[in-house]
Design a protein around this motif. Structure first.
Motif, PDB file in Angstrom:
ATOM      1  N   ILE A 128     -25.345   8.823 -20.628  1.00  0.00           N
ATOM      2  CA  ILE A 128     -25.565   9.642 -19.436  1.00  0.00           C
ATOM      3  C   ILE A 128     -26.419  10.840 -19.822  1.00  0.00           C
ATOM      4  O   ILE A 128     -26.179  11.493 -20.831  1.00  0.00           O
ATOM      5  N   VAL A 129     -27.432  11.099 -19.014  1.00  0.00           N
ATOM      6  CA  VAL A 129     -28.352  12.216 -19.258  1.00  0.00           C
ATOM      7  C   VAL A 129     -27.823  13.452 -18.526  1.00  0.00           C
ATOM      8  O   VAL A 129     -27.668  13.439 -17.302  1.00  0.00           O
ATOM      9  N   PHE A 130     -27.539  14.489 -19.293  1.00  0.00           N
ATOM     10  CA  PHE A 130     -27.142  15.786 -18.743  1.00  0.00           C
ATOM     11  C   PHE A 130     -28.237  16.788 -19.083  1.00  0.00           C
ATOM     12  O   PHE A 130     -28.816  16.747 -20.176  1.00  0.00           O
ATOM     13  N   ALA A 131     -28.529  17.709 -18.169  1.00  0.00           N
ATOM     14  CA  ALA A 131     -29.583  18.691 -18.445  1.00  0.00           C
ATOM     15  C   ALA A 131     -29.366  19.946 -17.622  1.00  0.00           C
ATOM     16  O   ALA A 131     -28.677  19.936 -16.594  1.00  0.00           O
ATOM     17  N   ARG A 132     -29.986  21.009 -18.090  1.00  0.00           N
ATOM     18  CA  ARG A 132     -30.014  22.266 -17.350  1.00  0.00           C
ATOM     19  C   ARG A 132     -31.389  22.874 -17.500  1.00  0.00           C
ATOM     20  O   ARG A 132     -31.978  22.859 -18.591  1.00  0.00           O
ATOM     21  N   LEU A 133     -31.928  23.394 -16.390  1.00  0.00           N
ATOM     22  CA  LEU A 133     -33.235  24.039 -16.382  1.00  0.00           C
ATOM     23  C   LEU A 133     -33.053  25.552 -16.361  1.00  0.00           C
ATOM     24  O   LEU A 133     -32.051  26.061 -15.839  1.00  0.00           O
ATOM     25  N   VAL A 134     -34.020  26.246 -16.873  1.00  0.00           N
ATOM     26  CA  VAL A 134     -33.945  27.699 -16.881  1.00  0.00           C
ATOM     27  C   VAL A 134     -33.953  28.250 -15.458  1.00  0.00           C
ATOM     28  O   VAL A 134     -33.467  29.363 -15.206  1.00  0.00           O
ATOM     29  N   THR A 135     -34.483  27.457 -14.511  1.00  0.00           N
ATOM     30  CA  THR A 135     -34.555  27.896 -13.114  1.00  0.00           C
ATOM     31  C   THR A 135     -33.303  27.549 -12.302  1.00  0.00           C
ATOM     32  O   THR A 135     -33.198  27.932 -11.138  1.00  0.00           O
ATOM     33  N   ASP A 136     -32.346  26.823 -12.894  1.00  0.00           N
ATOM     34  CA  ASP A 136     -31.113  26.486 -12.174  1.00  0.00           C
ATOM     35  C   ASP A 136     -30.314  27.754 -11.882  1.00  0.00           C
ATOM     36  O   ASP A 136     -30.218  28.650 -12.721  1.00  0.00           O
ATOM     37  N   ALA A 137     -29.743  27.800 -10.692  1.00  0.00           N
ATOM     38  CA  ALA A 137     -28.927  28.949 -10.312  1.00  0.00           C
ATOM     39  C   ALA A 137     -27.698  29.038 -11.220  1.00  0.00           C
ATOM     40  O   ALA A 137     -27.134  28.007 -11.612  1.00  0.00           O
ATOM     41  N   PRO A 138     -27.257  30.237 -11.571  1.00  0.00           N
ATOM     42  CA  PRO A 138     -26.070  30.388 -12.426  1.00  0.00           C
ATOM     43  C   PRO A 138     -24.851  29.701 -11.813  1.00  0.00           C
ATOM     44  O   PRO A 138     -24.665  29.701 -10.595  1.00  0.00           O
ATOM     45  N   VAL A 139     -24.037  29.121 -12.664  1.00  0.00           N
ATOM     46  CA  VAL A 139     -22.876  28.365 -12.194  1.00  0.00           C
ATOM     47  C   VAL A 139     -21.880  29.266 -11.481  1.00  0.00           C
ATOM     48  O   VAL A 139     -21.161  28.818 -10.573  1.00  0.00           O
ATOM     49  N   HIS A 140     -21.812  30.546 -11.852  1.00  0.00           N
ATOM     50  CA  HIS A 140     -20.839  31.430 -11.205  1.00  0.00           C
ATOM     51  C   HIS A 140     -21.249  31.810  -9.785  1.00  0.00           C
ATOM     52  O   HIS A 140     -20.465  32.394  -9.048  1.00  0.00           O
ATOM     53  N   GLU A 141     -22.486  31.486  -9.385  1.00  0.00           N
ATOM     54  CA  GLU A 141     -22.907  31.717  -7.999  1.00  0.00           C
ATOM     55  C   GLU A 141     -22.555  30.495  -7.157  1.00  0.00           C
ATOM     56  O   GLU A 141     -22.614  29.366  -7.646  1.00  0.00           O
ATOM     57  N   PRO A 142     -22.189  30.704  -5.878  1.00  0.00           N
ATOM     58  CA  PRO A 142     -21.776  29.568  -5.040  1.00  0.00           C
ATOM     59  C   PRO A 142     -22.804  28.434  -4.999  1.00  0.00           C
ATOM     60  O   PRO A 142     -22.448  27.263  -5.147  1.00  0.00           O
ATOM     61  N   GLY A 143     -24.079  28.777  -4.813  1.00  0.00           N
ATOM     62  CA  GLY A 143     -25.101  27.740  -4.746  1.00  0.00           C
ATOM     63  C   GLY A 143     -25.245  26.990  -6.056  1.00  0.00           C
ATOM     64  O   GLY A 143     -25.452  25.774  -6.072  1.00  0.00           O
ATOM     65  N   GLY A 144     -25.133  27.697  -7.172  1.00  0.00           N
ATOM     66  CA  GLY A 144     -25.227  27.052  -8.474  1.00  0.00           C
ATOM     67  C   GLY A 144     -24.057  26.130  -8.735  1.00  0.00           C
ATOM     68  O   GLY A 144     -24.226  25.038  -9.288  1.00  0.00           O
ATOM     69  N   PHE A 145     -22.863  26.550  -8.339  1.00  0.00           N
ATOM     70  CA  PHE A 145     -21.675  25.724  -8.544  1.00  0.00           C
ATOM     71  C   PHE A 145     -21.725  24.478  -7.663  1.00  0.00           C
ATOM     72  O   PHE A 145     -21.410  23.370  -8.116  1.00  0.00           O
ATOM     73  N   ARG A 146     -22.157  24.646  -6.406  1.00  0.00           N
ATOM     74  CA  ARG A 146     -22.267  23.483  -5.525  1.00  0.00           C
ATOM     75  C   ARG A 146     -23.296  22.500  -6.052  1.00  0.00           C
ATOM     76  O   ARG A 146     -23.108  21.276  -5.982  1.00  0.00           O
ATOM     77  N   SER A 147     -24.417  23.011  -6.563  1.00  0.00           N
ATOM     78  CA  SER A 147     -25.449  22.142  -7.110  1.00  0.00           C
ATOM     79  C   SER A 147     -24.928  21.364  -8.311  1.00  0.00           C
ATOM     80  O   SER A 147     -25.233  20.174  -8.481  1.00  0.00           O
ATOM     81  N   LEU A 148     -24.127  22.018  -9.148  1.00  0.00           N
ATOM     82  CA  LEU A 148     -23.534  21.347 -10.298  1.00  0.00           C
ATOM     83  C   LEU A 148     -22.593  20.233  -9.843  1.00  0.00           C
ATOM     84  O   LEU A 148     -22.668  19.096 -10.336  1.00  0.00           O
ATOM     85  N   LEU A 149     -21.707  20.547  -8.897  1.00  0.00           N
ATOM     86  CA  LEU A 149     -20.792  19.526  -8.377  1.00  0.00           C
ATOM     87  C   LEU A 149     -21.558  18.365  -7.752  1.00  0.00           C
ATOM     88  O   LEU A 149     -21.208  17.199  -7.936  1.00  0.00           O
ATOM     89  N   ASN A 150     -22.614  18.681  -7.021  1.00  0.00           N
ATOM     90  CA  ASN A 150     -23.392  17.656  -6.340  1.00  0.00           C
ATOM     91  C   ASN A 150     -24.034  16.680  -7.320  1.00  0.00           C
ATOM     92  O   ASN A 150     -24.310  15.527  -6.979  1.00  0.00           O
ATOM     93  N   SER A 151     -24.267  17.137  -8.559  1.00  0.00           N
ATOM     94  CA  SER A 151     -24.945  16.285  -9.528  1.00  0.00           C
ATOM     95  C   SER A 151     -24.052  15.168 -10.065  1.00  0.00           C
ATOM     96  O   SER A 151     -24.557  14.162 -10.546  1.00  0.00           O
TER      97      SER A 151
END
Length: 246
Positions: free
Chosen positions: A80-103
């Motif tokens: 499984i390929v896992f990755a993070r971009l420098v432009t990804d929203a921080p996980v502690h922010e609501p949008g960043g956490f939702r994006s992580l869950l969505n992945s």
């Protein structure tokens, strides 16, 4: 004590590897440090290693897909390929956490079809070029597209007919079959059109071989058994939900 996490670099990408248990906070620190000098950090985790997958996710790495059949030493193993971009929203922010869950949360394929009948009650079926069985007009719902708009688009693209979808007649769950993942099929009412409407059809030759109005007995003969059950359930209208037409 040396860190179990190793970091390599190439093509502007930092690649993380570890063996055995890994501390999530330590992994998170390695990711943050790598993103100082790289625009992307990624890790390949064995498809059967649920603990490593959990660690990668809670450290902020998004699940992107599966690299099939090639393990770290060339063995036949999915990763499984896992990755993070420098432009990804921080996980502690609501949008960043939702994006992580969505992945990594499950995604369900949706199919939208239309039940169009003639005054005699016959059902409009299409003979498709890419399979032997006949089926209702419609198709796969695109990402971000509503099922209602999808079925209207598909009918226009496949048959050249402009039909406004009516009520939702049936939700039919399709189990995994023949290489396909499971899916949800939504059947919308396409109303009644005269038999002469077939003369207005402009078939999309890449997908549609033939179109006709069929009795339910003809549907049983021409369509796959699960499709025939779905059509009958939609016509009868007394079951809002079925599984493989049952």
């Amino acid at each position: 004590m040396p860190s179990p996490i190793s970091v390599s670099s190439g093509d502007g990408v930092a690649r993380l590897q570890w063996t055995g248990e890994v501390n999530t906070d330590e992994l998170r620190r390695e990711i943050a440090e790598a993103l100082v000098h790289h625009s992307r950090v990624e890790a390949l985790v064995g498809a059967g290693d649920t603990r490593a997958q959990r660690a990668a996710t809670w450290a902020g790495l998004h699940r992107e897909g599966v690299r099939r059949g090639v393990g770290p030493d060339g063995e036949q193993q999915d990763q499984i390929v896992f990755a993070r971009l420098v432009t990804d929203a921080p996980v502690h922010e609501p949008g960043g956490f939702r994006s992580l869950l969505n992945s990594f949360l499950p995604r369900k394929r949706a199919i939208a079809q239309m039940l169009v009948r003639d005054p005699e009650g016959r059902v409009l079926l299409c003979q498709l070029t890419y399979k032997r069985d006949w089926d209702l007009p419609g198709g796969v719902v695109e990402v971000g597209e509503s099922p209602r708009l999808a079925v209207q688009r598909e009918v226009e693209e496949e048959l050249g007919l402009e039909v406004e979808p009516g009520d939702l007649l049936l939700t039919d769950w399709l189990p995994a079959w023949g290489g396909w993942d499971d899916a949800v099929c939504l059947v919308f009412d396409g109303g009644t059109r005269p038999a002469a409407a077939l003369e207005e059809v402009v078939k999309q030759e890449r997908e549609i071989r033939d179109v006709r109005f069929c009795t339910l007995d003809e549907v049983d003969e021409l369509a796959a058994d699960f499709t025939a059950r779905r059509v009958r359930a939609a016509v009868e209208g007394d079951q809002p939900y079925t599984e493989s037409g049952r």
